[in-house]
Design an enzyme around this catalytic site. Structure first.
Site, PDB file in Angstrom:
ATOM      1  N   ASN A 125      -2.129   0.118  -1.079  1.00 61.00           N
ATOM      2  CA  ASN A 125      -2.069   1.586  -1.187  1.00 61.00           C
ATOM      3  C   ASN A 125      -1.362   2.087  -2.454  1.00 61.00           C
ATOM      4  O   ASN A 125      -1.723   3.146  -2.973  1.00 61.00           O
ATOM      5  CB  ASN A 125      -1.519   2.234   0.082  1.00 61.00           C
ATOM      6  CG  ASN A 125      -0.163   1.753   0.484  1.00 61.00           C
ATOM      7  OD1 ASN A 125       0.305   0.723   0.000  1.00 61.00           O
ATOM      8  ND2 ASN A 125       0.485   2.466   1.383  1.00 61.00           N
ATOM      9  N   LYS A 159       1.700 -12.331  -3.926  1.00 57.49           N
ATOM     10  CA  LYS A 159       0.386 -12.347  -3.267  1.00 57.49           C
ATOM     11  C   LYS A 159       0.006 -10.893  -3.000  1.00 57.49           C
ATOM     12  O   LYS A 159       0.630 -10.221  -2.176  1.00 57.49           O
ATOM     13  CB  LYS A 159       0.494 -13.135  -1.962  1.00 57.49           C
ATOM     14  CG  LYS A 159      -0.460 -12.728  -0.848  1.00 57.49           C
ATOM     15  CD  LYS A 159      -1.904 -13.010  -1.159  1.00 57.49           C
ATOM     16  CE  LYS A 159      -2.832 -12.499  -0.062  1.00 57.49           C
ATOM     17  NZ  LYS A 159      -2.908 -11.039   0.057  1.00 57.49           N
ATOM     18  N   GLU A 207       8.573  -3.853   5.060  1.00 63.05           N
ATOM     19  CA  GLU A 207       8.357  -2.406   4.961  1.00 63.05           C
ATOM     20  C   GLU A 207       7.004  -2.170   5.610  1.00 63.05           C
ATOM     21  O   GLU A 207       5.969  -2.501   5.042  1.00 63.05           O
ATOM     22  CB  GLU A 207       8.384  -1.995   3.484  1.00 63.05           C
ATOM     23  CG  GLU A 207       8.772  -0.565   3.289  1.00 63.05           C
ATOM     24  CD  GLU A 207       7.561   0.325   3.374  1.00 63.05           C
ATOM     25  OE1 GLU A 207       7.266   0.809   4.500  1.00 63.05           O
ATOM     26  OE2 GLU A 207       6.917   0.536   2.347  1.00 63.05           O
ATOM     27  N   LEU A 208       7.031  -1.656   6.843  1.00 62.31           N
ATOM     28  CA  LEU A 208       5.811  -1.591   7.645  1.00 62.31           C
ATOM     29  C   LEU A 208       5.322  -0.149   7.753  1.00 62.31           C
ATOM     30  O   LEU A 208       5.523   0.650   6.862  1.00 62.31           O
ATOM     31  CB  LEU A 208       6.073  -2.240   9.006  1.00 62.31           C
ATOM     32  CG  LEU A 208       6.681  -3.655   8.896  1.00 62.31           C
ATOM     33  CD1 LEU A 208       7.041  -4.209  10.260  1.00 62.31           C
ATOM     34  CD2 LEU A 208       5.759  -4.605   8.150  1.00 62.31           C
ATOM     35  N   CYS A 234       2.809   5.037   3.840  1.00 64.82           N
ATOM     36  CA  CYS A 234       3.669   4.762   4.997  1.00 64.82           C
ATOM     37  C   CYS A 234       4.585   5.953   5.266  1.00 64.82           C
ATOM     38  O   CYS A 234       4.924   6.229   6.410  1.00 64.82           O
ATOM     39  CB  CYS A 234       4.460   3.492   4.768  1.00 64.82           C
ATOM     40  SG  CYS A 234       5.288   3.447   3.177  1.00 64.82           S
ATOM     41  N   GLU A 273      -0.095   4.988  14.081  1.00 63.35           N
ATOM     42  CA  GLU A 273      -0.056   5.523  12.724  1.00 63.35           C
ATOM     43  C   GLU A 273      -1.468   5.959  12.315  1.00 63.35           C
ATOM     44  O   GLU A 273      -2.424   5.211  12.513  1.00 63.35           O
ATOM     45  CB  GLU A 273       0.432   4.420  11.777  1.00 63.35           C
ATOM     46  CG  GLU A 273       0.506   4.847  10.328  1.00 63.35           C
ATOM     47  CD  GLU A 273       1.111   3.768   9.427  1.00 63.35           C
ATOM     48  OE1 GLU A 273       0.925   2.570   9.703  1.00 63.35           O
ATOM     49  OE2 GLU A 273       1.767   4.156   8.446  1.00 63.35           O
TER      50      GLU A 273
HETATM   51  P1  NDP Z   1      -2.308  -5.597   5.967  1.00 61.56           P
HETATM   52  O1  NDP Z   1      -0.970  -5.608   6.578  1.00 61.56           O
HETATM   53  O2  NDP Z   1      -3.350  -6.459   6.593  1.00 61.56           O
HETATM   54  O3  NDP Z   1      -2.196  -6.026   4.422  1.00 61.56           O
HETATM   55  C1  NDP Z   1      -0.993  -5.999   3.677  1.00 61.56           C
HETATM   56  C2  NDP Z   1      -0.791  -7.361   2.991  1.00 61.56           C
HETATM   57  O4  NDP Z   1      -0.521  -8.341   3.994  1.00 61.56           O
HETATM   58  C3  NDP Z   1      -2.025  -7.859   2.242  1.00 61.56           C
HETATM   59  O5  NDP Z   1      -1.610  -8.555   1.081  1.00 61.56           O
HETATM   60  C4  NDP Z   1      -2.656  -8.791   3.242  1.00 61.56           C
HETATM   61  O6  NDP Z   1      -3.475  -9.767   2.670  1.00 61.56           O
HETATM   62  C5  NDP Z   1      -1.436  -9.427   3.852  1.00 61.56           C
HETATM   63  N1  NDP Z   1      -1.659 -10.035   5.167  1.00 61.56           N
HETATM   64  C6  NDP Z   1      -2.438  -9.574   6.177  1.00 61.56           C
HETATM   65  N2  NDP Z   1      -2.353 -10.393   7.239  1.00 61.56           N
HETATM   66  C7  NDP Z   1      -1.505 -11.384   6.902  1.00 61.56           C
HETATM   67  C8  NDP Z   1      -1.025 -12.535   7.577  1.00 61.56           C
HETATM   68  N3  NDP Z   1      -1.383 -12.828   8.818  1.00 61.56           N
HETATM   69  N4  NDP Z   1      -0.171 -13.355   6.925  1.00 61.56           N
HETATM   70  C9  NDP Z   1       0.203 -13.067   5.662  1.00 61.56           C
HETATM   71  N5  NDP Z   1      -0.220 -12.001   4.970  1.00 61.56           N
HETATM   72  C10 NDP Z   1      -1.057 -11.159   5.580  1.00 61.56           C
HETATM   73  O7  NDP Z   1      -2.780  -4.126   5.862  1.00 61.56           O
HETATM   74  P2  NDP Z   1      -4.269  -3.543   5.965  1.00 61.56           P
HETATM   75  O8  NDP Z   1      -4.788  -3.445   4.615  1.00 61.56           O
HETATM   76  O9  NDP Z   1      -5.107  -4.283   6.935  1.00 61.56           O
HETATM   77  O10 NDP Z   1      -3.946  -2.116   6.579  1.00 61.56           O
HETATM   78  C11 NDP Z   1      -3.826  -1.982   7.993  1.00 61.56           C
HETATM   79  C12 NDP Z   1      -2.744  -1.040   8.360  1.00 61.56           C
HETATM   80  O11 NDP Z   1      -1.488  -1.501   7.848  1.00 61.56           O
HETATM   81  C13 NDP Z   1      -2.852   0.361   7.793  1.00 61.56           C
HETATM   82  O12 NDP Z   1      -3.727   1.132   8.510  1.00 61.56           O
HETATM   83  C14 NDP Z   1      -1.414   0.806   7.885  1.00 61.56           C
HETATM   84  O13 NDP Z   1      -1.134   1.200   9.186  1.00 61.56           O
HETATM   85  C15 NDP Z   1      -0.638  -0.431   7.569  1.00 61.56           C
HETATM   86  N6  NDP Z   1      -0.246  -0.486   6.155  1.00 61.56           N
HETATM   87  C16 NDP Z   1       0.966  -0.019   5.808  1.00 61.56           C
HETATM   88  C17 NDP Z   1       1.329   0.011   4.492  1.00 61.56           C
HETATM   89  C18 NDP Z   1       2.644   0.519   4.057  1.00 61.56           C
HETATM   90  O14 NDP Z   1       2.766   1.036   2.952  1.00 61.56           O
HETATM   91  N7  NDP Z   1       3.681   0.374   4.853  1.00 61.56           N
HETATM   92  C19 NDP Z   1       0.438  -0.440   3.427  1.00 61.56           C
HETATM   93  C20 NDP Z   1      -0.830  -0.936   3.914  1.00 61.56           C
HETATM   94  C21 NDP Z   1      -1.130  -0.950   5.228  1.00 61.56           C
HETATM   95  P3  NDP Z   1      -5.054  -9.579   2.583  1.00 61.56           P
HETATM   96  O15 NDP Z   1      -5.327  -8.320   1.881  1.00 61.56           O
HETATM   97  O16 NDP Z   1      -5.455 -10.778   1.783  1.00 61.56           O
HETATM   98  O17 NDP Z   1      -5.569  -9.613   3.983  1.00 61.56           O
END
Ligand code: NDP
Length: 457
Positions: free
Chosen positions: A134, A157, A231-232, A265, A362
């Site tokens: 994002n 990563k 940071e979720l 977020c 969310e």
């Molecule tokens: P993800 O949590 O899937 O992606 C964020 C990062 O985590 C990416 O680099 C992703 O890799 C990685 N990742 C995902 N699953 C794993 C795992 N099991 N082990 C290690 N790394 C992992 O976010 P999404 O893009 O799917 O978004 C889904 C939701 O997450 C959103 O709708 C929102 O609610 C939340 N989100 C919150 C953010 C924030 O700023 N706090 C930012 C983005 C999402 P890869 O892309 O290779 O899958």
């Protein structure tokens, strides 16, 4: 089949470029290189460690147009917002270059039993960053800038849908003459992330993203007895107690909700308004949300960008439909935009109840939920009735009243009379299911360090 790491333009759905996932041998070589770089970097003078960051900031400014273009191409960010993100990332790099050494100065303690003691902040090793799409530069800089000054090295990563932004940032760090391997980008899959975390030489992990990804990374870190920072998500309340200028307050709420097409977020996701202002607030909000113009995010006339992916648009629409099916009222929006691409209409919902997903989940997109409350106590209770606890806003013309209410909100950050945002020198992070630890500020730069005590009689 499309490769895991790819650039897909969310405004058109077109796959533009694909990148191979790293081999296990490549991952192993990156860890070796990051650790080797750390052995020199850790003993490099902190002032010397900070200077590449200033050069990186200058390069980001110089390359602003190209760097912004990649954000727009890969995750659909509006041009103006993309350029603002590049500027913010440059400001953070510059801040830690200038102030980082000071934030890491030895701290003199005064033991009650006499003698002296000092606390030193020493680097601990390679740190893994797992980052989302994002804010592809801001999120990375937030981890990398403080940690590089602190003497750690970074293995990064990035999200699989912004590989070109990931490579462009790595190039900035290389061109800024950061010693080789102090910052390495890896196109790793989830198993390889586990391997990196399990390696004895990697000393910590930081993730920004979803709860599931956070649990996977923190679980692996915990299993290997390492620290993790998370940071979720968030579902920030925007509480309106009173406002002499309700129009300006609604404008602030719209900005808080709609920045980055609502994919932030810290977006103002739950608008909680005292009942005497509620009707007017909803009317003004509906009018302002109806004015967005969807289109090509590169076009300066466009004010409504697509979401980052078709999947993101479908997920959000399921949440909206669930609310509608259970009786929520739609004041504007509620549909996909009638054009190709991952567009969702700016939407205003009221009448959302606990039975609906929109109450507790969310909403990562342009959907505002407005609640009416009788008084301050009800506003606070509703704001805190969430598993999230990231940011929030309290609006009142009486600043002391707003601050009193802010004290009662269970989040990591509360901004008065403005939507929650971020500044290079202020700690950022949440409580409850929104995360663990802090980034930025003195708190952030001291997360992945050995706080070493030296006691002298
Ligand atoms: P993800 O949590 O899937 O992606 C964020 C990062 O985590 C990416 O680099 C992703 O890799 C990685 N990742 C995902 N699953 C794993 C795992 N099991 N082990 C290690 N790394 C992992 O976010 P999404 O893009 O799917 O978004 C889904 C939701 O997450 C959103 O709708 C929102 O609610 C939340 N989100 C919150 C953010 C924030 O700023 N706090 C930012 C983005 C999402 P890869 O892309 O290779 O899958």
């Amino acid at each position: 089949m499309t490769a895991k790491f790819n650039t897909t333009n969310p405004a058109t759905g077109e796959v533009l470029k694909e990148f191979p996932t790293a081999s296990d041998e490549e991952i192993s070589a990156v860890i070796d290189a990051s650790d080797a770089a750390f052995q020199t970097w850790r003993t490099t003078d902190v002032r010397e460690r900070s200077s590449p960051l200033a050069r990186a900031a200058d390069l980001m400014d110089e390359r602003r147009w190209d760097l912004a273009e990649l954000l727009t191409l890969e995750m659909g960010k509006l041009r103006a917002e993309a350029e603002a993100e590049v500027e913010l990332a440059a400001r953070i790099l510059r801040y830690y270059s200038e102030e980082g050494p000071l934030l890491l100065s030895d701290e003199v303690l005064a033991p009650s039993s006499g003698g002296s003691a000092v606390m030193k902040y020493e680097p601990i090793g390679p740190i893994l960053g797992v980052m989302p799409w994002n804010f592809p530069y801001y999120q990375v800089v937030r981890l990398a800038a403080p940690n590089l000054v602190a003497g750690n090295t970074i293995i990064l990563k990035h999200a699989s849908n912004c590989p070109q932004s990931a490579l462009a940032f790595e190039q900035v760090m290389n061109d800024a003459q950061l010693p080789s391997d102090c910052y390495r980008n890896v196109f790793a899959d989830n198993d390889q992330i586990q391997t990196i975390i399990a390696d004895e030489r990697v000393r910590g992990a930081s993730l920004t993203g979803s709860e599931g990804a956070g649990a996977a990374v923190a679980g692996a870190a915990g299993h290997n007895l390492k620290k993790s920072i998370l940071e979720l998500g968030g579902s920030d309340p925007f509480i309106v107690l009173d406002s002499a200028d309700l129009d300006a307050t609604v404008t602030a709420a719209v900005k808080g909700r709609m920045t980055n097409s609502g994919q932030s977020c810290i977006a103002s996701k739950r608008l909680i308004v005292l009942e005497e202002h509620y009707r007017e607030f909803v009317d003004l909000l509906t009018a302002k949300m109806s004015q967005f113009v969807a289109g090509d995010p590169r076009d300066s006339a466009t004010t409504m960008a697509p979401l980052s992916s078709e999947q993101a648009a479908q997920d959000l629409m399921e949440q909206v439909q669930d609310a509608i099916d259970h009786g929520a009222e739609v004041h504007t929006g509620g549909h996909r935009v009638d054009r190709p691409g991952a567009f969702v209409e700016p939407t205003v919902l009221t009448g959302v109840t606990e039975q609906m997903r929109a109450y507790s989940e969310e909403l990562f997109g342009p959907v505002a939920v407005v609640y009416s409350v009788a008084d301050e106590d009800e506003a606070v209770a509703l704001a805190n009735d969430s598993s999230f606890g990231l940011g929030g806003t309290v609006v009142s013309d009486d600043i002391e009243k707003a601050q009193r209410v802010a004290d009662r909100i269970d989040t990591g950050m509360v901004w008065i009379n403005q939507a929650t945002w971020t500044e290079p020198d202020l700690p950022f992070g949440g409580t409850k299911r929104s995360g663990v630890g802090r980034e930025l500020g003195a708190e952030g730069i001291r997360e992945f360090v050995n706080k070493k005590l030296i006691r002298t009689p």
